[in-house]
Design a protein around this motif. Structure first.
Motif, PDB file in Angstrom:
ATOM      1  N   ILE A 153       0.981  -1.127   0.047  1.00 18.45           N
ATOM      2  CA  ILE A 153      -0.084  -0.003  -0.006  1.00 18.45           C
ATOM      3  C   ILE A 153       0.797   1.163  -0.066  1.00 18.45           C
ATOM      4  O   ILE A 153       1.995   1.269   0.653  1.00 18.45           O
ATOM      5  N   SER A 154       0.395   2.155  -0.638  1.00 25.62           N
ATOM      6  CA  SER A 154       1.107   3.663  -0.972  1.00 25.62           C
ATOM      7  C   SER A 154       0.705   4.350   0.253  1.00 25.62           C
ATOM      8  O   SER A 154      -0.570   4.785   0.254  1.00 25.62           O
ATOM      9  N   LEU A 155       1.424   5.046   1.153  1.00 22.89           N
ATOM     10  CA  LEU A 155       1.133   5.799   2.358  1.00 22.89           C
ATOM     11  C   LEU A 155       1.876   6.999   2.247  1.00 22.89           C
ATOM     12  O   LEU A 155       3.272   6.763   2.286  1.00 22.89           O
ATOM     13  N   ASN A 156       1.310   8.105   1.886  1.00 21.33           N
ATOM     14  CA  ASN A 156       2.154   9.387   1.899  1.00 21.33           C
ATOM     15  C   ASN A 156       3.373   9.050   0.600  1.00 21.33           C
ATOM     16  O   ASN A 156       4.524   9.591   1.109  1.00 21.33           O
ATOM     17  N   ASN A 157       2.863   8.435  -0.456  1.00 24.48           N
ATOM     18  CA  ASN A 157       4.092   8.422  -1.495  1.00 24.48           C
ATOM     19  C   ASN A 157       4.997   7.519  -1.191  1.00 24.48           C
ATOM     20  O   ASN A 157       6.081   7.572  -1.791  1.00 24.48           O
TER      21      ASN A 157
END
Length: 207
Positions: A153-157
């Motif tokens: 998952i992408s979190l804050n890029n």
């Protein structure tokens, strides 16, 4: 009369004295894999960043492992009451601004056959959440536990892997949108990687 009263008092004192030692019947120690669920050490600083770009540190002010005892309830005059011991790990993270006080804890449920082990998280002494995990130390992610699993998952890029997300139950009962409360947390082998608030602002680990 005084002699009779004194004799009665002495009898009560002697009969109430416990002449048997309590016996420890079992010990439940946290495994190395369980301890790894909280990858923190006292004195450590973990940098986080707000979704608006503000950077701040969480300070690990406590990280301890201790033994506790469980005794069956006994109202009075319990002699030789058996007990078992269990290990608990507690880790506390604090930040100055924004002002957060996170308490993580493990242990105290492995001896119970009816419930899975859990990783507990308490925020600012008001908001609570649990991540149940199985005997192989894998988080249980399903509709029953209301926990969602992401392979990536992408979190804050930034990409993160093998992430578990769970919503706070309290968030589901907030009807006033002006009340700011924690909405969900994301967790993996790094520990806490993101806290999302009810206004969708986020605090994400900055590594």
């Amino acid at each position: 009369m005084n002699k009779i009263l004194l004799t009665l008092i002495l009898f009560l004192i002697v009969s109430s004295c416990c002449r048997e030692d309590s016996i420890e019947t079992a010990r439940y120690e946290l495994t190395a894999d369980e301890l790894a669920l909280l990858p923190y050490s006292k004195g450590q600083k973990i940098n986080f960043v707000h979704s608006n770009g503000y950077s701040f540190d969480f300070n690990v002010i406590e990280d301890k492992i201790e033994w506790k005892e469980y005794h069956d309830f006994c109202e009075w005059n319990c002699c030789g009451n058996d007990y078992f011991s269990y290990q608990v790990k507690t880790t506390i993270l604090e930040s100055t601004y924004p002002k957060f006080h996170f308490v993580f804890s493990l242990g105290g449920t492995r001896f119970n056959d009816y419930y899975p082990q859990v990783l507990n998280l308490e925020i600012n002494n008001r908001y609570f959440i649990q991540f149940p995990y199985d005997t192989l130390t894998n988080f249980i992610c399903d509709s029953i536990t209301q926990t969602t699993y992401y392979d990536s998952i992408s979190l804050n890029n930034q990409m993160y892997y093998e992430v578990c997300m769970r919503n706070f139950d309290s968030y589901n009962f907030i009807n006033d949108s002006s009340v700011l409360v924690p909405m969900s947390v994301y967790f993996n082998n790094l520990g806490l990687i993101q806290l999302k608030m009810s206004n969708y602002e986020t605090y994400t680990i900055n590594n």
